[in-house]
Write a protein that holds these residues in place. Structure first.
Motif, short mmCIF file in Angstrom:
data_model
loop_
_atom_site.label_atom_id
_atom_site.label_comp_id
_atom_site.label_asym_id
_atom_site.label_seq_id
_atom_site.Cartn_x
_atom_site.Cartn_y
_atom_site.Cartn_z
N ARG A 171 -11.75 9.00 -17.68
CA ARG A 171 -12.26 9.75 -18.84
C ARG A 171 -11.13 9.92 -19.86
O ARG A 171 -10.07 10.44 -19.53
N LEU A 172 -11.38 9.45 -21.06
CA LEU A 172 -10.36 9.50 -22.11
C LEU A 172 -10.98 9.94 -23.42
O LEU A 172 -12.10 9.54 -23.76
N ALA B 113 -11.18 15.44 -22.14
CA ALA B 113 -10.46 14.99 -20.95
C ALA B 113 -8.95 14.83 -21.19
O ALA B 113 -8.53 14.26 -22.19
N GLY B 114 -8.15 15.33 -20.25
CA GLY B 114 -6.71 15.09 -20.25
C GLY B 114 -5.95 15.85 -21.32
O GLY B 114 -6.51 16.56 -22.16
N THR C 164 -6.55 10.93 -15.53
CA THR C 164 -7.94 11.25 -15.82
C THR C 164 -8.90 10.35 -15.05
O THR C 164 -10.06 10.19 -15.45
N GLU D 240 -11.30 9.53 -11.94
CA GLU D 240 -12.10 10.11 -10.86
C GLU D 240 -12.89 8.97 -10.23
O GLU D 240 -13.85 8.48 -10.81
#
Length: 243
Positions: free
Chosen positions: A150-151, A214-215, A143, A145
């Protein structure tokens, strides 16, 4: 006791083999690198011949819908061969809460693996573990970038691979549970907080942004993958492992 450890050269399998041999058993690792292919069946019968216990730690090469086919075929091949060999105990490693996350193909595949084992011909034990501490780097990478990770705030209860391996070896050396043992680390963290803790400990300049979409763990709701009551709690704490 003779133990065939299928997937015995990986992160968990190699340690399970070492733990069993240190305890006086005869554990032999088997994997693709030793000529055992659980999907085609090549080398499977030879691998489990003479084994009192078969420990299956193989994993799907993908985490998508194809993982369902992998576990269906591999379990069929391994259970058939284990029954012919007269094995009296079959052990697998699964995931705490896998049945509570139907939105992830891989989790559904692990539930399928459990169900096939429960319905199979060999006495069994299922060890369900929470997320491995060693997988945190991969979670961060998936995740990231640029300089941002991003979590989601998904609650995670990480467990050390060394603790997982020790417990799997203990279960393999014991009587079949004909049931499931849940195991987990001692502490629960929101995944985004766990990411920040990891990056700070390593001096990593990436920053974590909380993003509940995210993810893969965005598909996990509430405490679905946190250890239930009665789980065995392993001793290793995440900050201790980082240090």
């Amino acid at each position: 006791m003779n133990v065939a450890v299928i997937g015995g050269t990986g992160l968990i399998g190699s340690r399970v083999v070492a733990n069993l041999n240190a305890a006086g058993h005869q554990a032999v690792p088997h994997s693709l690198s030793t000529g055992v292919d659980v999907v085609t069946g090549r080398g499977v019968e030879a691998a489990v011949a003479g084994a009192d216990v078969v420990v299956n730690l193989t994993n799907s090469p993908t985490f998508d819908a194809a993982s369902l086919g992998f576990f269906r075929t591999s379990m069929r091949n391994l259970l058939t061969a284990s029954e012919r060999a007269g094995a009296g105990h079959f052990v697998i490693l699964s995931i705490v809460g896998a049945d509570r996350v139907p939105g992830l193909d891989y989790y559904r595949a692990k539930v399928l693996q459990e169900d096939i084992l429960k319905a199979g011909p060999v006495p069994y034990s299922i060890v369900r573990a929470t997320q491995f501490m060693e997988f945190m780097d991969a979670i961060l990478a998936m995740t990231t970038e640029g300089d941002t990770v991003r979590l989601p705030r998904t609650p995670i209860q990480p467990i050390a691979a060394a603790d997982v391996s020790r417990i799997v070896a203990e279960v393999a050396a014991g009587r079949p549970l004909n049931g499931t043992l849940d195991i987990a680390g001692p502490d629960v963290y929101p995944l985004d907080e766990l990411g920040r803790l990891t990056l700070a400990a390593r001096g990593d300049r990436r920053s974590v942004v909380t993003d509940d979409t995210a993810g893969m763990f965005a598909a996990v709701h509430g405490d679905a993958i946190i250890a239930p009551d009665g789980a065995r709690i392993a001793p290793t704490r995440y900050p201790d492992r980082l240090s």
